[in-house]
Enzyme design. Structure first.
Site, PDB file in Angstrom:
ATOM      1  CE  LYS A  35      -0.754  15.270  -2.122  1.00 28.55           C
ATOM      2  NZ  LYS A  35      -1.313  15.106  -0.755  1.00 28.55           N
ATOM      3  CD  GLU A  85       0.045   9.423   2.449  1.00 22.13           C
ATOM      4  OE1 GLU A  85       0.955   8.686   2.878  1.00 22.13           O
ATOM      5  OE2 GLU A  85       0.251  10.313   1.599  1.00 22.13           O
ATOM      6  CB  THR A 101      -5.213  10.486   0.968  1.00 25.04           C
ATOM      7  OG1 THR A 101      -4.417  11.621   0.630  1.00 25.04           O
ATOM      8  CG2 THR A 101      -5.209   9.510  -0.200  1.00 25.04           C
ATOM      9  CB  THR A 126      -6.411  -3.101   3.698  1.00 23.08           C
ATOM     10  OG1 THR A 126      -5.643  -3.852   4.632  1.00 23.08           O
ATOM     11  CG2 THR A 126      -7.031  -1.932   4.467  1.00 23.08           C
ATOM     12  CG  ASP A 127      -5.674  -8.151   5.588  1.00 16.64           C
ATOM     13  OD1 ASP A 127      -5.134  -7.036   5.713  1.00 16.64           O
ATOM     14  OD2 ASP A 127      -5.023  -9.223   5.540  1.00 16.64           O
ATOM     15  CD  GLU A 128      -3.026  -3.389   7.655  1.00 17.23           C
ATOM     16  OE1 GLU A 128      -2.921  -2.540   8.546  1.00 17.23           O
ATOM     17  OE2 GLU A 128      -2.106  -3.676   6.879  1.00 17.23           O
ATOM     18  CE1 TYR A 150      -3.671   1.944   4.655  1.00 14.01           C
ATOM     19  CE2 TYR A 150      -3.415  -0.101   5.895  1.00 14.01           C
ATOM     20  CZ  TYR A 150      -3.644   0.559   4.702  1.00 14.01           C
ATOM     21  OH  TYR A 150      -3.853  -0.166   3.545  1.00 14.01           O
ATOM     22  CB  ALA A 152      -9.142   4.282  11.901  1.00  8.41           C
ATOM     23  CB  SER A 153      -7.855   6.630   7.311  1.00  3.35           C
ATOM     24  OG  SER A 153      -6.760   5.891   6.839  1.00  3.35           O
ATOM     25  CE  LYS A 154      -7.563   1.384   2.052  1.00  4.95           C
ATOM     26  NZ  LYS A 154      -7.497   1.943   0.666  1.00  4.95           N
ATOM     27  CG  ASN A 179       0.194  -7.770   4.780  1.00  2.00           C
ATOM     28  OD1 ASN A 179      -0.902  -7.920   5.320  1.00  2.00           O
ATOM     29  ND2 ASN A 179       1.156  -7.041   5.312  1.00  2.00           N
TER      30      ASN A 179
HETATM   31  P1  NAD Z   1       1.495   2.766  -2.226  1.00  3.90           P
HETATM   32  O1  NAD Z   1       1.748   3.536  -0.975  1.00  3.90           O
HETATM   33  O2  NAD Z   1       2.603   2.008  -2.871  1.00  3.90           O
HETATM   34  O3  NAD Z   1       0.920   3.750  -3.352  1.00  3.90           O
HETATM   35  C1  NAD Z   1      -0.072   4.701  -3.090  1.00  3.90           C
HETATM   36  C2  NAD Z   1      -0.188   5.586  -4.322  1.00  3.90           C
HETATM   37  O4  NAD Z   1      -1.229   6.555  -4.079  1.00  3.90           O
HETATM   38  C3  NAD Z   1       1.090   6.381  -4.623  1.00  3.90           C
HETATM   39  O5  NAD Z   1       1.362   6.351  -6.005  1.00  3.90           O
HETATM   40  C4  NAD Z   1       0.751   7.793  -4.166  1.00  3.90           C
HETATM   41  O6  NAD Z   1       1.450   8.795  -4.883  1.00  3.90           O
HETATM   42  C5  NAD Z   1      -0.739   7.832  -4.442  1.00  3.90           C
HETATM   43  N1  NAD Z   1      -1.454   8.834  -3.622  1.00  3.90           N
HETATM   44  C6  NAD Z   1      -1.363   9.011  -2.280  1.00  3.90           C
HETATM   45  N2  NAD Z   1      -2.157  10.027  -1.897  1.00  3.90           N
HETATM   46  C7  NAD Z   1      -2.771  10.478  -3.013  1.00  3.90           C
HETATM   47  C8  NAD Z   1      -3.711  11.505  -3.258  1.00  3.90           C
HETATM   48  N3  NAD Z   1      -4.178  12.284  -2.272  1.00  3.90           N
HETATM   49  N4  NAD Z   1      -4.134  11.696  -4.528  1.00  3.90           N
HETATM   50  C9  NAD Z   1      -3.669  10.936  -5.548  1.00  3.90           C
HETATM   51  N5  NAD Z   1      -2.768   9.953  -5.375  1.00  3.90           N
HETATM   52  C10 NAD Z   1      -2.326   9.727  -4.120  1.00  3.90           C
HETATM   53  O7  NAD Z   1       0.259   1.818  -1.909  1.00  3.90           O
HETATM   54  P2  NAD Z   1      -0.055   0.323  -2.331  1.00  3.90           P
HETATM   55  O8  NAD Z   1       0.653  -0.583  -1.418  1.00  3.90           O
HETATM   56  O9  NAD Z   1       0.114   0.195  -3.786  1.00  3.90           O
HETATM   57  O10 NAD Z   1      -1.605   0.246  -1.962  1.00  3.90           O
HETATM   58  C11 NAD Z   1      -2.583   0.614  -2.937  1.00  3.90           C
HETATM   59  C12 NAD Z   1      -3.962   0.419  -2.324  1.00  3.90           C
HETATM   60  O11 NAD Z   1      -4.123  -0.944  -1.931  1.00  3.90           O
HETATM   61  C13 NAD Z   1      -4.191   1.261  -1.071  1.00  3.90           C
HETATM   62  O12 NAD Z   1      -5.515   1.738  -1.102  1.00  3.90           O
HETATM   63  C14 NAD Z   1      -3.994   0.269   0.070  1.00  3.90           C
HETATM   64  O13 NAD Z   1      -4.753   0.635   1.181  1.00  3.90           O
HETATM   65  C15 NAD Z   1      -4.497  -1.014  -0.565  1.00  3.90           C
HETATM   66  N6  NAD Z   1      -3.909  -2.244  -0.036  1.00  3.90           N
HETATM   67  C16 NAD Z   1      -2.548  -2.390   0.051  1.00  3.90           C
HETATM   68  C17 NAD Z   1      -2.016  -3.602   0.484  1.00  3.90           C
HETATM   69  C18 NAD Z   1      -0.527  -3.828   0.554  1.00  3.90           C
HETATM   70  O14 NAD Z   1      -0.088  -4.899   1.002  1.00  3.90           O
HETATM   71  N7  NAD Z   1       0.312  -2.914   0.092  1.00  3.90           N
HETATM   72  C19 NAD Z   1      -2.865  -4.660   0.852  1.00  3.90           C
HETATM   73  C20 NAD Z   1      -4.259  -4.466   0.743  1.00  3.90           C
HETATM   74  C21 NAD Z   1      -4.751  -3.265   0.290  1.00  3.90           C
HETATM   75  P1  TYD Z   2       3.989  -3.973   6.943  1.00  9.26           P
HETATM   76  O1  TYD Z   2       4.692  -4.369   5.683  1.00  9.26           O
HETATM   77  O2  TYD Z   2       4.181  -2.610   7.487  1.00  9.26           O
HETATM   78  O3  TYD Z   2       2.437  -4.278   6.688  1.00  9.26           O
HETATM   79  P2  TYD Z   2       1.180  -4.216   7.729  1.00  9.26           P
HETATM   80  O4  TYD Z   2       0.343  -3.142   7.145  1.00  9.26           O
HETATM   81  O5  TYD Z   2       0.588  -5.580   7.658  1.00  9.26           O
HETATM   82  O6  TYD Z   2       1.641  -3.885   9.086  1.00  9.26           O
HETATM   83  O7  TYD Z   2       4.374  -5.012   8.069  1.00  9.26           O
HETATM   84  C1  TYD Z   2       4.092  -6.396   7.908  1.00  9.26           C
HETATM   85  C2  TYD Z   2       4.475  -7.094   9.200  1.00  9.26           C
HETATM   86  O8  TYD Z   2       5.902  -6.989   9.376  1.00  9.26           O
HETATM   87  C3  TYD Z   2       3.863  -6.474  10.425  1.00  9.26           C
HETATM   88  O9  TYD Z   2       3.555  -7.498  11.374  1.00  9.26           O
HETATM   89  C4  TYD Z   2       4.952  -5.561  10.964  1.00  9.26           C
HETATM   90  C5  TYD Z   2       6.220  -6.312  10.601  1.00  9.26           C
HETATM   91  N1  TYD Z   2       7.411  -5.467  10.331  1.00  9.26           N
HETATM   92  C6  TYD Z   2       8.633  -5.788  10.920  1.00  9.26           C
HETATM   93  O10 TYD Z   2       8.744  -6.737  11.708  1.00  9.26           O
HETATM   94  N2  TYD Z   2       9.721  -5.003  10.614  1.00  9.26           N
HETATM   95  C7  TYD Z   2       9.648  -3.961   9.759  1.00  9.26           C
HETATM   96  O11 TYD Z   2      10.681  -3.274   9.528  1.00  9.26           O
HETATM   97  C8  TYD Z   2       8.401  -3.645   9.149  1.00  9.26           C
HETATM   98  C9  TYD Z   2       8.262  -2.489   8.198  1.00  9.26           C
HETATM   99  C10 TYD Z   2       7.290  -4.433   9.461  1.00  9.26           C
END
Ligand code: NAD
Ligand code: TYD
Length: 344
Positions: A35, A85, A101, A126-128, A150, A152-154, A179
């Site tokens: 998107k 999201e 989403t 996610t582990d969350e 977040y 809860a929606s996952k 993470n």
């Molecule tokens: P991100 O926020 O960087 O990217 C999300 C992507 O999804 C973006 O490109 C956005 O444009 C797209 N998107 C959002 N809503 C959309 C919709 N309605 N339709 C189509 N595309 C849409 O996220 P990320 O960090 O790359 O995470 C990716 C996945 O991995 C997520 O499902 C997240 O829950 C999961 N995850 C993330 C982490 C982390 O540390 N970042 C850890 C574990 C799991």
């Molecule tokens: P974040 O990257 O938002 O991931 P998570 O989904 O695990 O919360 O945050 C990782 C950890 O870092 C979390 O304990 C919150 C903390 N944090 C800060 O201390 N400062 C910051 O500016 C942000 C974004 C997160």
């Protein structure tokens, strides 16, 4: 030839997975469906844009007609869903988009997988969803105990995946990752905020006492784990993906400052996130039975990550200099400074 629909492929982990698949599976085709929200960025896919095995479709996973049309047009046989999201702090101020989403959008993709008889559906979770774990580690059979909109929606998305597997036989798997850190992570998550602020001699905003713990894994390792589950996992099963090692936020912040040769005076304590989960921890025994283990230690992952942001200022300065980012940063962080806690 296998054709993957990689939803959310313009985001952080999704774009790393696109690079991974094009590199590791020369016989596969990839269709990114995204998107392009604030977190979706064509720059993340710039270096694959001319690959004949790659196509991009701008679309919302909640748009059932476009999802079906894209699957039919490109001959997709597999969905790997990264679209979500993803930022906890944003979910506290605007939960509605997360429900649309992460829950409804997941349902739309599952419905398409069911109706069109796709070979495979994979949900990136996610582990969350386990909620905070003050002691021990989460196993895949643990009850879900979410505390933020977040998570809860996952969790809602995960339950929908399991329901479609049980009720309709959709061949679906779920991975729950810890993470991630690495290239192309939007500078709202903690590591890119800290690294890019430190490069510019700006404060690193530490929530609360900074003693919260996360399992930080290198994004490439996570992508490899997802790929292992996609190819060798059992439909209907959930697999945790992480290193099994947790690090305190304050220690991670100090490591970043040390890697960049910056002073600890940049540490800035701010008011805590409401409902802040204290600790996540994953048991990774199950995924080990499929032969996967993360390749990078925390130190290696952080060092590589910091180096990437140092070497790729073109990527993050374009984001950070934009009005939307400045407004987010000001409204989220402004006026939250508190004195340094004694135990920090
Ligand atoms: P991100 O926020 O960087 O990217 C999300 C992507 O999804 C973006 O490109 C956005 O444009 C797209 N998107 C959002 N809503 C959309 C919709 N309605 N339709 C189509 N595309 C849409 O996220 P990320 O960090 O790359 O995470 C990716 C996945 O991995 C997520 O499902 C997240 O829950 C999961 N995850 C993330 C982490 C982390 O540390 N970042 C850890 C574990 C799991
Ligand atoms: P974040 O990257 O938002 O991931 P998570 O989904 O695990 O919360 O945050 C990782 C950890 O870092 C979390 O304990 C919150 C903390 N944090 C800060 O201390 N400062 C910051 O500016 C942000 C974004 C997160």
């Amino acid at each position: 030839m296998r054709t993957l629909l990689i939803t959310g492929g313009a985001g952080f982990i999704g774009s790393n997975y696109v690079h991974y698949v094009l590199r590791e599976h020369p016989e596969y085709r990839v269709v990114v469906y995204d998107k392009l929200t604030y977190a979706g960025n064509p720059d993340n896919l710039r270096d694959v844009a001319d690959d004949p095995r790659y196509a991009f479709v701008e679309g919302d996973i909640c748009d059932a007609a476009l999802v079906r049309e894209t699957i039919a047009t490109h001959g997709v046989d597999t969905i790997v869903n990264f679209a979500a999201e993803t930022h906890v702090d944003r979910s506290l101020s605007d939960p509605g988009e997360f429900i649309m989403t992460d829950v409804y959008g997941t349902h739309v993709l599952l419905e398409a997988a069911r109706e069109l008889g796709l070979e495979r559906y994979h949900q990136v979770s996610t582990d969350e969803v386990y909620g905070q774990v003050l002691e021990g580690s989460s196993v895949e059979t643990d009850p879900l105990d979410t505390r933020s909109p977040y998570s809860a929606s996952k969790a809602g998305g995960d339950l929908m995946v399991l329901a479609y597997h049980t009720s309709f036989g959709v061949p679906a798997t779920i991975t729950r990752g810890s993470n991630n850190i690495g290239p192309y992570q939007y500078p709202e998550k903690v590591v890119p905020v800290f690294v890019t602020n430190a490069i510019d001699d700006k404060p690193l905003p530490i929530y609360g006492d900074g003693l919260q713990m996360r399992d930080y894994q290198y994004v490439e390792d996570h992508c490899e784990g997802i790929d292992v589950v996609l190819h060798h996992g059992t439909p209907g099963e959930i697999y945790n993906l992480g290193t099994g090692v947790e690090t305190r936020n304050i220690d991670m912040a100090r490591c970043i400052l040390a890697l960049l040769d910056k002073p600890e005076s940049l540490l800035q304590y701010i008011t805590d996130r409401p409902g802040h989960d204290r600790r996540y921890s994953l048991c990774v025994d199950k995924i080990r039975t499929l032969g996967w283990t993360s390749r990078h230690t925390f130190d290696q992952a952080l060092e590589r990550t910091v180096r990437w942001y140092v070497d790729n200022e073109w990527w993050w300065r374009r984001i950070k200099s934009g009005d939307a980012y400045s407004e987010y940063y000001r409204s989220h962080y402004g006026g939250r400074e508190v004195p340094r806690p004694s135990q920090g």
